[in-house]
Design a protein around this motif. Structure first.
Motif, PDB file in Angstrom:
ATOM      1  N   GLU A 144      12.760   0.924  16.745  1.00  0.00           N
ATOM      2  CA  GLU A 144      11.808   0.232  17.601  1.00  0.00           C
ATOM      3  C   GLU A 144      11.914   0.719  19.047  1.00  0.00           C
ATOM      4  O   GLU A 144      10.905   0.866  19.732  1.00  0.00           O
ATOM      5  N   GLN A 145      13.109   0.962  19.514  1.00  0.00           N
ATOM      6  CA  GLN A 145      13.332   1.375  20.912  1.00  0.00           C
ATOM      7  C   GLN A 145      13.479   2.896  21.050  1.00  0.00           C
ATOM      8  O   GLN A 145      13.643   3.388  22.165  1.00  0.00           O
ATOM      9  N   LYS A 146      13.469   3.601  19.913  1.00  0.00           N
ATOM     10  CA  LYS A 146      13.699   5.051  19.927  1.00  0.00           C
ATOM     11  C   LYS A 146      15.000   5.351  20.678  1.00  0.00           C
ATOM     12  O   LYS A 146      15.041   6.160  21.622  1.00  0.00           O
ATOM     13  N   LEU A 147      16.039   4.706  20.209  1.00  0.00           N
ATOM     14  CA  LEU A 147      17.337   4.734  20.892  1.00  0.00           C
ATOM     15  C   LEU A 147      18.195   5.876  20.366  1.00  0.00           C
ATOM     16  O   LEU A 147      18.344   6.067  19.164  1.00  0.00           O
ATOM     17  N   ILE A 148      18.760   6.612  21.323  1.00  0.00           N
ATOM     18  CA  ILE A 148      19.711   7.667  20.999  1.00  0.00           C
ATOM     19  C   ILE A 148      20.987   7.401  21.800  1.00  0.00           C
ATOM     20  O   ILE A 148      20.946   7.343  23.035  1.00  0.00           O
ATOM     21  N   LEU A 149      22.086   7.245  21.095  1.00  0.00           N
ATOM     22  CA  LEU A 149      23.369   6.936  21.751  1.00  0.00           C
ATOM     23  C   LEU A 149      24.346   8.081  21.512  1.00  0.00           C
ATOM     24  O   LEU A 149      24.538   8.534  20.384  1.00  0.00           O
ATOM     25  N   THR A 150      24.992   8.493  22.580  1.00  0.00           N
ATOM     26  CA  THR A 150      25.999   9.546  22.495  1.00  0.00           C
ATOM     27  C   THR A 150      27.298   9.022  23.093  1.00  0.00           C
ATOM     28  O   THR A 150      27.323   8.523  24.226  1.00  0.00           O
ATOM     29  N   SER A 151      28.395   9.134  22.328  1.00  0.00           N
ATOM     30  CA  SER A 151      29.710   8.648  22.780  1.00  0.00           C
ATOM     31  C   SER A 151      30.698   9.795  22.725  1.00  0.00           C
ATOM     32  O   SER A 151      30.713  10.587  21.774  1.00  0.00           O
ATOM     33  N   ARG A 152      31.559   9.842  23.760  1.00  0.00           N
ATOM     34  CA  ARG A 152      32.602  10.852  23.820  1.00  0.00           C
ATOM     35  C   ARG A 152      33.893  10.182  24.301  1.00  0.00           C
ATOM     36  O   ARG A 152      33.898   9.475  25.319  1.00  0.00           O
ATOM     37  N   VAL A 153      34.972  10.462  23.563  1.00  0.00           N
ATOM     38  CA  VAL A 153      36.275   9.917  23.957  1.00  0.00           C
ATOM     39  C   VAL A 153      36.749  10.663  25.194  1.00  0.00           C
ATOM     40  O   VAL A 153      36.841  11.902  25.199  1.00  0.00           O
ATOM     41  N   SER A 154      37.038   9.923  26.235  1.00  0.00           N
ATOM     42  CA  SER A 154      37.496  10.528  27.488  1.00  0.00           C
ATOM     43  C   SER A 154      39.014  10.534  27.616  1.00  0.00           C
ATOM     44  O   SER A 154      39.572  11.403  28.312  1.00  0.00           O
ATOM     45  N   ALA A 155      39.703   9.606  26.948  1.00  0.00           N
ATOM     46  CA  ALA A 155      41.172   9.561  27.043  1.00  0.00           C
ATOM     47  C   ALA A 155      41.716   8.738  25.885  1.00  0.00           C
ATOM     48  O   ALA A 155      41.078   7.785  25.410  1.00  0.00           O
ATOM     49  N   THR A 156      42.887   9.143  25.436  1.00  0.00           N
ATOM     50  CA  THR A 156      43.589   8.393  24.388  1.00  0.00           C
ATOM     51  C   THR A 156      45.052   8.239  24.789  1.00  0.00           C
ATOM     52  O   THR A 156      45.634   9.116  25.433  1.00  0.00           O
ATOM     53  N   SER A 157      45.616   7.138  24.358  1.00  0.00           N
ATOM     54  CA  SER A 157      47.034   6.881  24.603  1.00  0.00           C
ATOM     55  C   SER A 157      47.633   6.316  23.315  1.00  0.00           C
ATOM     56  O   SER A 157      47.265   5.207  22.883  1.00  0.00           O
ATOM     57  N   VAL A 158      48.510   7.097  22.719  1.00  0.00           N
ATOM     58  CA  VAL A 158      49.195   6.631  21.508  1.00  0.00           C
ATOM     59  C   VAL A 158      50.363   5.753  21.961  1.00  0.00           C
ATOM     60  O   VAL A 158      51.367   6.237  22.478  1.00  0.00           O
ATOM     61  N   GLN A 159      50.235   4.467  21.750  1.00  0.00           N
ATOM     62  CA  GLN A 159      51.256   3.530  22.213  1.00  0.00           C
ATOM     63  C   GLN A 159      52.383   3.329  21.219  1.00  0.00           C
ATOM     64  O   GLN A 159      53.520   3.081  21.603  1.00  0.00           O
ATOM     65  N   GLN A 160      52.057   3.431  19.944  1.00  0.00           N
ATOM     66  CA  GLN A 160      53.072   3.231  18.916  1.00  0.00           C
ATOM     67  C   GLN A 160      52.765   4.148  17.732  1.00  0.00           C
ATOM     68  O   GLN A 160      51.631   4.208  17.264  1.00  0.00           O
TER      69      GLN A 160
END
Length: 248
Positions: free
Chosen positions: A182-198
């Motif tokens: 309906e909105q002609k939506l295009i979403l793009t996601s990119r991981v900018s940082a990760t931290s492995v805590q455990q």
């Protein structure tokens, strides 16, 4: 020369006579007694006054309590440790406190050492990089979609998600399938940082930051946003899967 005989004096005393010549009645014995200093006749009021004067002050609760304290003797003073014993007592307490502090310090270091040894994220760099790369790729795929290719995103989610993460994502993406065309939506996601805590065995806990860009219809300027997720990953048969996603 002959002297005249002495005149006889009558022993009868002359009765008192008033100026008018009337005889006055003799004074009564009671009047003589009063005049002689016998004092007034006592009355109940005068007797009560004499009793108060001779009996002393009327006792009150305060005066009775004071008498009890004066007769009961002095109150015994609380027992105080002998001055020579105080240094020994203080020294014993100091030794006990020092021992308790040493024990707490040793236990804290032991717990920290145990946790550090169990957490491979601090010691195993290749394993940490492996799980971080797998989770980053999975999130880039499942949070990027186009309104005319939503099936591609759904297939990717079915591949990399397991457990609670897959269930919650399916509910969310059901709305995307309806609204995106309906909105002609295009979403793009990119991981900018990760931290492995455990990282322990086949389980990892990560904190992930994403940059997102959304384009709607014929809009020239995309909308940008940032997201932060707490991610739980599990390795099954040598492959990392995302098992839980919690927005932060």
């Amino acid at each position: 020369m002959k002297s005249s005989p002495p005149r006889r004096v009558s022993r009868k005393l002359a009765e008192p006579v008033s100026r008018s010549g009337a005889r006055l009645a003799p004074a009564s014995p009671a009047a003589d007694d009063d005049a002689s200093g016998a004092g007034p006749t006592p009355t109940p009021a005068s007797l009560a006054a004499d009793d108060r004067f001779t009996a002393g002050p009327t006792p009150t609760p305060a005066s009775l309590a004071a008498d009890d304290r004066s007769t009961a003797g002095p109150t015994p003073a609380p027992t105080v440790p002998h001055p020579r014993r105080l240094p020994a007592i203080l020294l014993s307490l100091a030794v006990l406190l020092a021992a308790a502090g040493t024990w707490c310090t040793v236990e804290t270091h032991s717990a920290a050492a145990t946790g550090s040894a169990a957490n491979r994220a601090l010691t195993d760099q290749p394993a940490t990089a492996d799980v971080a790369a797998a989770v980053s790729l999975a999130l880039n795929q499942i949070f990027s979609y186009s309104y005319d290719k939503t099936d591609v995103t759904e297939n990717a989610a079915a591949t990399v998600l397991r457990g609670r993460a897959r269930d919650s994502y399916q509910k969310l993406f059901a709305q995307v399938r309806k609204m995106a065309p309906e909105q002609k939506l295009i979403l793009t996601s990119r991981v900018s940082a990760t931290s492995v805590q455990q990282l322990s065995g086949d389980r990892a806990q990560l904190l992930v930051f994403l940059d997102q860009s959304a384009a709607r219809g014929n809009s020239v300027t995309p909308e940008t946003a940032a997201a932060q997720l707490s991610v739980t990953a599990q390795r099954i048969a040598g492959t990392w899967f995302v098992t839980d996603l919690v927005p932060r």
